[in-house]
Each structure stands twice: as structure tokens, then as C-alpha cells.
Design a protein around this motif. Structure first.
Motif, PDB file in Angstrom:
ATOM      1  N   PRO A 104      17.036  -1.427  -3.085  1.00  0.00           N
ATOM      2  CA  PRO A 104      16.482  -2.630  -3.716  1.00  0.00           C
ATOM      3  C   PRO A 104      15.408  -2.253  -4.740  1.00  0.00           C
ATOM      4  O   PRO A 104      14.667  -1.285  -4.549  1.00  0.00           O
ATOM      5  N   PRO A 105      15.285  -2.999  -5.857  1.00  0.00           N
ATOM      6  CA  PRO A 105      14.358  -2.635  -6.942  1.00  0.00           C
ATOM      7  C   PRO A 105      12.912  -2.486  -6.508  1.00  0.00           C
ATOM      8  O   PRO A 105      12.177  -1.686  -7.090  1.00  0.00           O
ATOM      9  N   VAL A 106      12.467  -3.238  -5.498  1.00  0.00           N
ATOM     10  CA  VAL A 106      11.063  -3.158  -5.110  1.00  0.00           C
ATOM     11  C   VAL A 106      10.688  -1.765  -4.624  1.00  0.00           C
ATOM     12  O   VAL A 106       9.528  -1.328  -4.773  1.00  0.00           O
ATOM     13  N   PHE A 107      11.651  -1.022  -4.070  1.00  0.00           N
ATOM     14  CA  PHE A 107      11.346   0.323  -3.585  1.00  0.00           C
ATOM     15  C   PHE A 107      11.147   1.298  -4.749  1.00  0.00           C
ATOM     16  O   PHE A 107      10.511   2.338  -4.589  1.00  0.00           O
ATOM     17  N   GLY A 108      11.699   0.952  -5.901  1.00  0.00           N
ATOM     18  CA  GLY A 108      11.380   1.725  -7.099  1.00  0.00           C
ATOM     19  C   GLY A 108       9.935   1.540  -7.513  1.00  0.00           C
ATOM     20  O   GLY A 108       9.284   2.480  -8.002  1.00  0.00           O
ATOM     21  N   LEU A 109       9.407   0.319  -7.305  1.00  0.00           N
ATOM     22  CA  LEU A 109       7.988   0.074  -7.598  1.00  0.00           C
ATOM     23  C   LEU A 109       7.097   0.816  -6.611  1.00  0.00           C
ATOM     24  O   LEU A 109       6.059   1.367  -6.990  1.00  0.00           O
ATOM     25  N   TYR A 110       7.478   0.824  -5.328  1.00  0.00           N
ATOM     26  CA  TYR A 110       6.715   1.592  -4.347  1.00  0.00           C
ATOM     27  C   TYR A 110       6.673   3.074  -4.745  1.00  0.00           C
ATOM     28  O   TYR A 110       5.636   3.739  -4.625  1.00  0.00           O
ATOM     29  N   THR A 111       7.820   3.573  -5.204  1.00  0.00           N
ATOM     30  CA  THR A 111       7.921   4.982  -5.585  1.00  0.00           C
ATOM     31  C   THR A 111       7.062   5.295  -6.802  1.00  0.00           C
ATOM     32  O   THR A 111       6.645   6.449  -6.986  1.00  0.00           O
ATOM     33  N   SER A 112       6.793   4.293  -7.624  1.00  0.00           N
ATOM     34  CA  SER A 112       5.937   4.493  -8.797  1.00  0.00           C
ATOM     35  C   SER A 112       4.460   4.412  -8.453  1.00  0.00           C
ATOM     36  O   SER A 112       3.616   4.707  -9.306  1.00  0.00           O
ATOM     37  N   LEU A 113       4.127   4.020  -7.221  1.00  0.00           N
ATOM     38  CA  LEU A 113       2.733   3.801  -6.844  1.00  0.00           C
ATOM     39  C   LEU A 113       2.172   4.935  -5.979  1.00  0.00           C
ATOM     40  O   LEU A 113       1.258   5.651  -6.398  1.00  0.00           O
ATOM     41  N   TYR A 114       2.679   5.092  -4.757  1.00  0.00           N
ATOM     42  CA  TYR A 114       2.066   5.999  -3.786  1.00  0.00           C
ATOM     43  C   TYR A 114       2.091   7.474  -4.215  1.00  0.00           C
ATOM     44  O   TYR A 114       1.051   8.147  -4.171  1.00  0.00           O
ATOM     45  N   PRO A 115       3.249   8.031  -4.619  1.00  0.00           N
ATOM     46  CA  PRO A 115       3.250   9.457  -4.988  1.00  0.00           C
ATOM     47  C   PRO A 115       2.314   9.776  -6.151  1.00  0.00           C
ATOM     48  O   PRO A 115       1.697  10.849  -6.172  1.00  0.00           O
ATOM     49  N   ALA A 415      -4.898   4.490 -13.622  1.00  0.00           N
ATOM     50  CA  ALA A 415      -4.722   3.244 -14.368  1.00  0.00           C
ATOM     51  C   ALA A 415      -3.285   2.744 -14.288  1.00  0.00           C
ATOM     52  O   ALA A 415      -3.034   1.541 -14.093  1.00  0.00           O
ATOM     53  N   SER A 416      -2.309   3.656 -14.411  1.00  0.00           N
ATOM     54  CA  SER A 416      -0.904   3.237 -14.334  1.00  0.00           C
ATOM     55  C   SER A 416      -0.565   2.754 -12.928  1.00  0.00           C
ATOM     56  O   SER A 416       0.208   1.792 -12.758  1.00  0.00           O
ATOM     57  N   ALA A 417      -1.138   3.395 -11.900  1.00  0.00           N
ATOM     58  CA  ALA A 417      -0.886   2.953 -10.527  1.00  0.00           C
ATOM     59  C   ALA A 417      -1.453   1.558 -10.290  1.00  0.00           C
ATOM     60  O   ALA A 417      -0.860   0.753  -9.556  1.00  0.00           O
ATOM     61  N   LEU A 418      -2.587   1.229 -10.919  1.00  0.00           N
ATOM     62  CA  LEU A 418      -3.160  -0.115 -10.781  1.00  0.00           C
ATOM     63  C   LEU A 418      -2.241  -1.172 -11.391  1.00  0.00           C
ATOM     64  O   LEU A 418      -2.100  -2.270 -10.838  1.00  0.00           O
ATOM     65  N   ILE A 419      -1.608  -0.842 -12.513  1.00  0.00           N
ATOM     66  CA  ILE A 419      -0.654  -1.782 -13.128  1.00  0.00           C
ATOM     67  C   ILE A 419       0.504  -2.046 -12.170  1.00  0.00           C
ATOM     68  O   ILE A 419       0.921  -3.195 -11.962  1.00  0.00           O
ATOM     69  N   VAL A 420       1.034  -0.998 -11.563  1.00  0.00           N
ATOM     70  CA  VAL A 420       2.142  -1.147 -10.621  1.00  0.00           C
ATOM     71  C   VAL A 420       1.682  -1.923  -9.390  1.00  0.00           C
ATOM     72  O   VAL A 420       2.408  -2.790  -8.867  1.00  0.00           O
ATOM     73  N   LEU A 421       0.479  -1.645  -8.917  1.00  0.00           N
ATOM     74  CA  LEU A 421      -0.052  -2.321  -7.728  1.00  0.00           C
ATOM     75  C   LEU A 421      -0.187  -3.825  -7.975  1.00  0.00           C
ATOM     76  O   LEU A 421       0.189  -4.642  -7.108  1.00  0.00           O
ATOM     77  N   ILE A 422      -0.709  -4.206  -9.123  1.00  0.00           N
ATOM     78  CA  ILE A 422      -0.846  -5.633  -9.447  1.00  0.00           C
ATOM     79  C   ILE A 422       0.518  -6.303  -9.495  1.00  0.00           C
ATOM     80  O   ILE A 422       0.700  -7.430  -9.013  1.00  0.00           O
ATOM     81  N   THR A 423       1.501  -5.591 -10.042  1.00  0.00           N
ATOM     82  CA  THR A 423       2.852  -6.153 -10.119  1.00  0.00           C
ATOM     83  C   THR A 423       3.425  -6.369  -8.720  1.00  0.00           C
ATOM     84  O   THR A 423       4.043  -7.402  -8.443  1.00  0.00           O
ATOM     85  N   ILE A 424       3.249  -5.380  -7.839  1.00  0.00           N
ATOM     86  CA  ILE A 424       3.785  -5.507  -6.481  1.00  0.00           C
ATOM     87  C   ILE A 424       3.109  -6.655  -5.734  1.00  0.00           C
ATOM     88  O   ILE A 424       3.769  -7.431  -5.026  1.00  0.00           O
ATOM     89  N   LEU A 425       1.797  -6.774  -5.903  1.00  0.00           N
ATOM     90  CA  LEU A 425       1.052  -7.780  -5.131  1.00  0.00           C
ATOM     91  C   LEU A 425       1.247  -9.199  -5.656  1.00  0.00           C
ATOM     92  O   LEU A 425       1.356 -10.153  -4.868  1.00  0.00           O
ATOM     93  N   LYS A 426       1.313  -9.367  -6.970  1.00  0.00           N
ATOM     94  CA  LYS A 426       1.299 -10.715  -7.530  1.00  0.00           C
ATOM     95  C   LYS A 426       2.511 -11.080  -8.373  1.00  0.00           C
ATOM     96  O   LYS A 426       2.950 -12.228  -8.384  1.00  0.00           O
ATOM     97  N   LEU A 427       3.065 -10.100  -9.105  1.00  0.00           N
ATOM     98  CA  LEU A 427       4.091 -10.428 -10.092  1.00  0.00           C
ATOM     99  C   LEU A 427       5.505 -10.142  -9.629  1.00  0.00           C
ATOM    100  O   LEU A 427       6.460 -10.505 -10.328  1.00  0.00           O
ATOM    101  N   GLY A 428       5.667  -9.478  -8.492  1.00  0.00           N
ATOM    102  CA  GLY A 428       7.006  -9.101  -8.036  1.00  0.00           C
ATOM    103  C   GLY A 428       7.984 -10.246  -7.925  1.00  0.00           C
ATOM    104  O   GLY A 428       9.106 -10.174  -8.460  1.00  0.00           O
TER     105      GLY A 428
END
Length: 744
Positions: A104-115, A415-428
Motif C-alpha cells: 500500500p502507498p502509505v508504507f512508501g511514506l513510512y519508508t521515506s521517514l524512519y530510515p 527537513a525532508s523528513a518533517l515534510i513527510v511526517l506532516i503528510t502522514i499525520l495530516k495530509l495522507g
């Protein structure tokens, strides 16, 4: 300009140096000096414990080195702008590449954040952007589809199996498979890094990596065809799965879903046009236009307001949960089934990471630690796997954006991880109506750079046929055997080319460049002159067990001396000489005996019967003639045999009195090669040809000593510091005593 260039000259006057004299002059250290005992090493380590511990901590956590020195005034704004630009790229790529991993696409966002957050603490590169990558996504997808095929998740109605697919159960199990593979691959990388195995990436040559990524791009294209045409082909795994899938997709083309195809085509046209415009305007723009993000937003808005899913049955992303998922321990029972894939992911991911890291480090003048990079990437994967991420490595496109937009440190990654984090939390949830065809189009267009790598075939055809073979074999094996087996086959073939090149090196006879101490191949240099009586032999590769026998044969061929036949001939000549000496000794004894008999019977002969005297004289004469005739006949036969032997030897160069073996290309020598060298000394000594060795590295001399090469007959006086030293010695030692050419 070159015609008027002035060349400097130099003149050196020194004694001729053999290895023994060189060691005396340079005061070479002994083996014990260069290899201290275990006790001494322990004492040294205890004395330096605190400094070493500090360096170890700093090298293990590079963030402790650069963060205290971080200047917000100098680096803050460039890192912020760079991080926002890369974060905007993470969003479309994360969701699109998740489809390649069959997740599922959301796991691609997770992969862009934690590592990415983990890499900030342990990585040594300042410019690479850790996250999803095309090739690794495809490799993960091959694992998830193999272990969790659609057929295993068809819903059951009692005892009957319906055609309806349980997507939730399938995706949940695929996430477990991807997480287990990622954690295991990360652990492999960490272990390899701790044991200083960072050099493993060097076995993946540039032609191999480029061909592998090109073939992986073909796998990505085929994997996205179902989203482009809106068809549902049968899933295949294992060897030839690409061929079977492509054949099945082609058979389903008459059933193409036209609305999906139109959405894909429009997205591709827009992406290609926008990217070309972006490239044209890039010199005038401070940051690139986020083409993929604009495409995703536009596609989501059109799909949402046009109700494309309900009106035209265009497949959309579906539910995207908001918020972060809690960490969970991966299914350890899956490790045995995915260990091969995990190892392949670990090696490929590291190879891409270190190649990009070293490229940027060379450009900006800092150093990347290959072993620490392996540990950093491994920890990023290991920790990420606990948060349902799949395997990561740097993306070339994102890394280029991070570097060209002014990124200075890994704070841009924050900074890039913060963009991804905001997307996961609010914009997903806003992207739930995004058509999958749009994501597939993004993948298609982003693969354009990899398809340009087919031009490597023309370049390698002109520069290196062997590298071209590596490229073609890698590409073909990856296409046919799938990504994991293809990588194994590619590395095996690449290593075999190295072995074949050392087994079949170029052997040459060297000549002197007049007026210099330089020696070059006489076959490729017109002005090179052979040294009278001396043959200088060189191999382009080191001598070891795989080519030792070929080395000996090449030496015989290049010197023109067939040792076995020459030894036989020499022994035959010695045997003939001994027979002649024995005959001469027998004749001398007979002559002495006749003289004694003549003295004893002198009176009888004077007063005896003339007939008896005549008969005795004739008998003596006949005996003498018989001996003489026999000797003459034997000498004639020996001369004929000599002519036959010399004729069968081909080139018989008696003028060669010395052979110099140039070992400047040897960086090691094993026991088999040492025995071969001993045999060369012994065999050529049999035919009165002296053997010398020149230009040996210190490590080779040390290995010769440990291998018992030096004896009373083969001393270090046979080794010289350079070829020219050996030539001067040969000329002084035997220059005036060359063996005369035999009469044939």
C-alpha cells in the motif's frame, strides 16, 4: 604547443643494486619488526585505549563530529531549502515506488521517514537522500509477490473459493514479508560493516551496476503495465517470470480498460512536457519545479471531483490511514525463506549508496567511510523494518536535488523528513482518490534515465569488449533469472572475467629504449632494442596457481629455448664426449701395449719369418683400421643425430646466456608460483642459462622468504632492484662470454 614543449633531463649515478645489497642500503626491517607479537599488540592497545575509544565513538556516530560544529547562519537556510525540495519529491516517489514493492502507498511514506532519520546519526555522506528507490522496490516486490501471491488470499464461501480477493489480508502479510526481509538485510549490512567488509561493493563494477539497474527498469515497466492498461495478468515468480508476465499482458491487451489508459497517457504526456520545461528553465530557477507533486495533486483533484472511481471504475489508492504506526517485531520465521533476497538487497543497496556517496564526496572534498556507510545503511534498514518500512538506499534524483539546491549537511534530511511526517499525520487521507495509473505514469517517466543506459553498449563496444560482455550477461541474466539470481550470476561472471584475464595475460619480451634505463615491449615499440645475450621477460599479470604453468610455457616460447629438448641434446653431447674419451683411452692403452710387445719381441721380429712379420703387421693394421673406421662411422652417425636434434628444436639461440624475469606487475606470489620459479632456475641452469629476477615488491620478496625460495644456489644476489640493474650485472658478468652459436 606540444611541439615546443621542453623535456627535463636527469642523471643518476649509483652502484648496481641486487636485493641483498638493497636491504643493506635501506636497512630493511625484519618480519618481527613489521609484525609485532600478540603481546606487544595488546600492550599498545592498552596504552592507547582512551584515544582509540574516543576515535571509535566519533567514527561510529559521525553526528557527534559535525553537529557541534554546525553553523545555523552558514548552513541553516541552504539545508532548509534543500530539505523542503527533497521532501516534496519524497511524497510522489514514496507512494509510487510502494506499488513496485506490491505494498500500500502509505508504507512508501513510512519508508521515506524512519530510515532517513536514522541515517542522519550514523551516515558519513552529507548529500545523499535515503529513502525509496526503484531497483530495491522491484526486488522487494518480487519477494512479496512470491511469498504472498493473490491465489493464496481468495475468499472462501464455505467449501467454495470465490473470485473475490481479500486485499486486506494479502497486504497485511506482504507488509510482514517486506519488513522481515528488510530487517534481515539490515542485519547483514551491519555485520558486514562491523567486520570491515565494506570493500565488498568493489566487486560490483560500474558496467555491472548499470546493466543491473537497466534490467531492473525493464522489470519495473512490466510490473506497471497492469496499472497503465487496467488489466489483471497472472502473477509469475522465479526464472523467466518477466517473459511469462509480458506474454500474459500482451494477451490481455484486447481487454484494456480505456479510461485507465487515457489517464495514464495524459499523466505521461504532462510529466514528460513538464520535465523538459523544467530542464530548460533549470539555470534560471533557484529550485526545480516539483513536477511529480503537481501531477499527484492535479490527479487527485480531478479524480475526486470527477468521481473517476465510481463513474469509470478507475483504480485508486484507497484508504490511507493517518498517523504513525506503532513498531512491531518482524516475523522471524520468514528469515529462512528470504535470506537470499535479503543478502541481494543488502549488497545492491550498499553498492548504490557507496557509489553515490563517493561521487559527492569527491566533488565537495570530504571523505566517506565505506564500512561506516554499510553500518549506517544497515541500521536504517533494521530500525525501519520494525516500523513496517521496506529496504532503502539513496535515490540519484533526490540526492542530486539535495546537492544542487545547496544542501550542506544531513540536516537537510531532517527537513525532508518533517515534510513527510506532516503528510502522514495530516495530509495522507487527501490522496485516497489518487488514481494508481498516475503513480504508474510517474514510475514510467522516472525510469527514462535508466533506459538511456542502453547507450553503454556502444560506448563499451569501442572501449572494452570484456566490460561489454559483463554488461550484456548481467542484463540478460537479470531479465531471465529474476533480480536475485540475476545478481548472483552477474557477480560470478564478473569474477570469472578477472580470473580469465589473469590466466591469459599478455607476455612480452622487453627491449631497451636507447639512451635510457627504460625497457618496453619490442613488439609494440619500433625503437626498442634487444640486449645481446639477454632476454627480458614480463607478464602483465601476477603469477599464481591459475597461470603458473602457462607462465612457464610462455617463457619458453618467448625465449625460444625448448628446455626439455635442449637438456636431452646436452646430455647426448655429454654422453658422446664420454664415449670419445673412453675410445681414446682404449686406443692409448693398445698403443702402449704394442710398444711393450715390440720392445720384448724386437729381436724375434728382426730374425723371424718375413711372412709372419707381414701377417702380424697386417693384423695390427687391420685392428687399427677397424677401430678407426668404426670411430669414423660413429662420429658420422652422431653428427647426423646432432643435426636432427637441432633441427627439431626450432629456434636454437645459443647466444642467450641470461634471462631476466620482470616481476614489477606481481603484487603477490603463492606457493605454486614459488615452485614454478624454482623449476625455472633449475631447468635453465641445466642448459647454462642464468636466471635473474627484477623489480620485486617488498611484499613479494617477503613471501619468497616465507615460501623457502632462497637457497645456497638461489640467493638474493639473483634479485635486482630494477630491470636495468639486472641488465648491467649480466653485461658485466657474462657480457664477454656469450655461448657461440652451434653449427647447424
Amino acid at each position: 604547443m606540444d611541439s615546443t614543449r621542453k623535456f627535463g633531463k636527469y642523471r643518476v649515478e649509483r652502484e648496481v643494486l641486487d636485493e641483498q645489497r638493497l636491504e643493506e642500503v635501506t636497512q630493511r626491517k625484519t618480519y618481527a619488526d613489521t609484525h609485532p607479537s600478540l603481546t606487544e599488540r595488546l600492550k599498545d592497545s592498552l596504552r592507547c585505549t582512551l584515544p582509540k575509544l574516543k576515535r571509535s565513538v566519533m567514527s561510529s556516530l559521525p553526528v557527534l563530529y559535525w553537529l557541534p560544529k554546525y553553523s545555523v547562519w552558514d548552513y541553516g537556510m541552504p539545508d532548509l531549502i534543500s530539505g523542503i525540495s527533497v521532501g516534496i519529491m519524497h511524497l510522489p516517489q514514496g507512494m509510487a515506488y510502494a506499488l513496485l514493492a506490491s505494498l500500500p502507498p502509505v508504507f512508501g511514506l513510512y519508508t521515506s521517514l524512519y530510515p532517513a532519520l536514522i541515517y542522519i546519526f550514523f551516515g558519513t555522506s552529507r548529500h545523499i537522500s535515503i529513502g525509496t528507490f526503484t531497483v530495491l522496490s522491484i526486488m522487494v516486490g518480487s519477494v512479496t509477490e512470491r511469498l504472498a501471491p493473490d491465489m493464496d488470499f481468495l475468499k472462501r464461501n464455505g467449501t467454495n473459493i470465490t473470485a473475490e480477493l481479500d486485499i486486506t489480508a494479502r497486504d497485511s502479510y506482504r507488509v510482514q514479508v517486506a519488513a522481515a526481509t528488510t530487517v534481515l538485510g539490515g542485519l547483514i549490512q551491519v555485520v558486514l560493516g562491523l567486520v570491515k567488509f565494506g570493500f565488498v561493493g568493489t566487486y560490483l563494477s560500474e558496467p555491472l551496476v548499470r546493466a543491473y539497474t537497466t534490467a531492473a527498469a525493464a522489470h519495473a515497466v512490466v510490473a506497471q503495465l497492469k496499472y497503465i492498461f487496467g488489466v489483471s495478468p497472472t502473477r509469475f515468480s522465479g526464472s523467466l517470470s518477466l517473459v511469462y508476465t509480458l506474454k500474459d499482458v500482451c494477451s490481455l491487451l484486447p481487454h484494456t480498460h480505456l479510461p485507465t489508459l487515457v489517464a495514464s497517457a495524459v499523466s505521461m504526456v504532462f510529466l514528460i512536457a513538464a520535465k523538459e520545461l523544467n530542464s530548460f528553465l533549470s539555470p534560471k530557477l533557484p529550485v526545480p519545479i516539483p513536477v511529480e507533486l503537481i501531477t499527484i495533486v492535479a490527479g487527485t483533484l480531478i479524480s475526486s471531483f470527477g468521481h473517476l472511481n465510481s463513474n469509470f471504475t478507475i483504480a485508486v489508492v484507497g484508504e490511507i490511514p493517518s498517523g504513525l504506526s506503532s513498531p512491531s517485531v518482524p516475523d522471524v520465521s520468514l528469515f529462512g525463506e528470504v535470506i537470499g533476497d535479503a543478502f541481494a538487497l543488502a549488497i545492491v543497496g550498499y553498492a548504490i549508496s557507496i557509489s553515490l556517496g563517493k561521487t559527492f564526496a569527491l566533488k565537495h572534498g570530504y571523505k566517506v567511510d565505506s564500512n561506516q556507510e554499510l553500518v549506517a545503511l544497515g541500521l536504517s534498514n533494521t530500525v525501519g523494518g520494525f516500523f513496517q518500512c521496506y529496504s532503502v538506499c539513496p535515490s540519484m534524483s533526490r540526492s542530486l536535488i539535495q546537492e544542487t539546491t545547496g544542501g550542506k549537511t544531513q540536516m537537510a534530511g531532517v527537513a525532508s523528513a518533517l515534510i513527510v511526517l506532516i503528510t502522514i499525520l495530516k495530509l495522507g487521507p487527501l490522496f485516497q482518490e489518487l488514481p494508481k495509473a498516475v503513480l504508474a505514469a510517474i514510475v514510467f517517466v522516472n525510469l527514462k534515465g535508466m533506459f538511456k543506459q542502453y547507450s553503454d553498449i556502444v560506448t563499451l563496444w569501442k572501449s572494452s569488449k570484456i566490460d561489454l560482455m559483463v554488461w550484456l550477461v548481467t542484463w540478460m541474466s537479470t531479465l531471465l533469472f529474476n533480480l536475485d539470481l540475476g545478481l548472483a550470476a552477474s557477480i560470478t561472471f564478473a569474477l570469472l572475467t578477472v580470473i580469465f584475464r589473469t590466466q591469459l595475460p599478455t607476455y612480452s619480451v622487453l627491449g631497451n629504449v636507447p639512451g635510457t634505463e627504460l625497457y618496453v615491449d619490442i613488439e609494440t615499440h619500433r625503437e626498442a632494442r634487444e640486449i645481446p645475450g639477454v632476454t627480458i621477460f614480463r607478464s602483465s599479470a601476477t603469477v599464481y596457481f591459475a597461470n603458473a604453468e602457462l607462465y612457464l610455457e610462455a617463457l619458453k616460447e618467448k625465449s625460444g629455448l625448448d628446455i626439455s629438448k635442449m637438456i636431452i641434446y646436452k646430455r647426448r653431447q655429454e654422453a658422446k664426449q664420454k664415449r670419445r674419451e673412453r675410445r681414446a683411452e682404449r686406443r692409448a692403452k693398445r698403443q702402449a701395449k704394442r710398444e711393450v710387445m715390440d720392445t720384448e719381441n724386437g729381436t724375434y721380429l728382426k730374425g723371424g719369418d718375413p711372412d709372419c712379420t707381414s701377417i702380424g703387421w697386417i693384423s695390427e693394421l687391420q685392428d687399427g683400421d677397424t677401430t678407426t673406421l668404426g670411430s669414423s662411422s660413429e662420429d658420422t652417425l652422431s653428427h647426423d643425430l646432432e643435426r636432427v636434434s637441432l633441427g627439431s628444436l626450432g629456434k636454437w639461440t645459443w647466444d642467450i646466456h641470461s634471462i631476466i624475469i620482470d616481476l614489477s606487475t606481481a603484487n603477490f606470489i603463492d606457493t605454486v608460483a614459488i615452485k614454478t620459479m624454482k623449476n625455472i632456475f633449475q631447468d635453465f641452469c641445466e642448459i647454462d642459462v642464468d636466471i635473474y629476477m627484477a623489480a620485486c615488491q617488498a611484499s613479494v620478496v617477503e613471501q619468497l622468504e616465507l615460501g623457502g625460495f632462497f637457497t645456497e644456489s638461489i640467493t638474493k644476489r639473483r634479485l635486482f632492484a630494477s630491470v636495468h640493474d639486472a641488465v648491467l650485472y649480466c653485461q658485466n658478468h657474462r657480457g664477454a662470454t656469450s655461448i657461440p652459436r652451434s653449427e647447424i
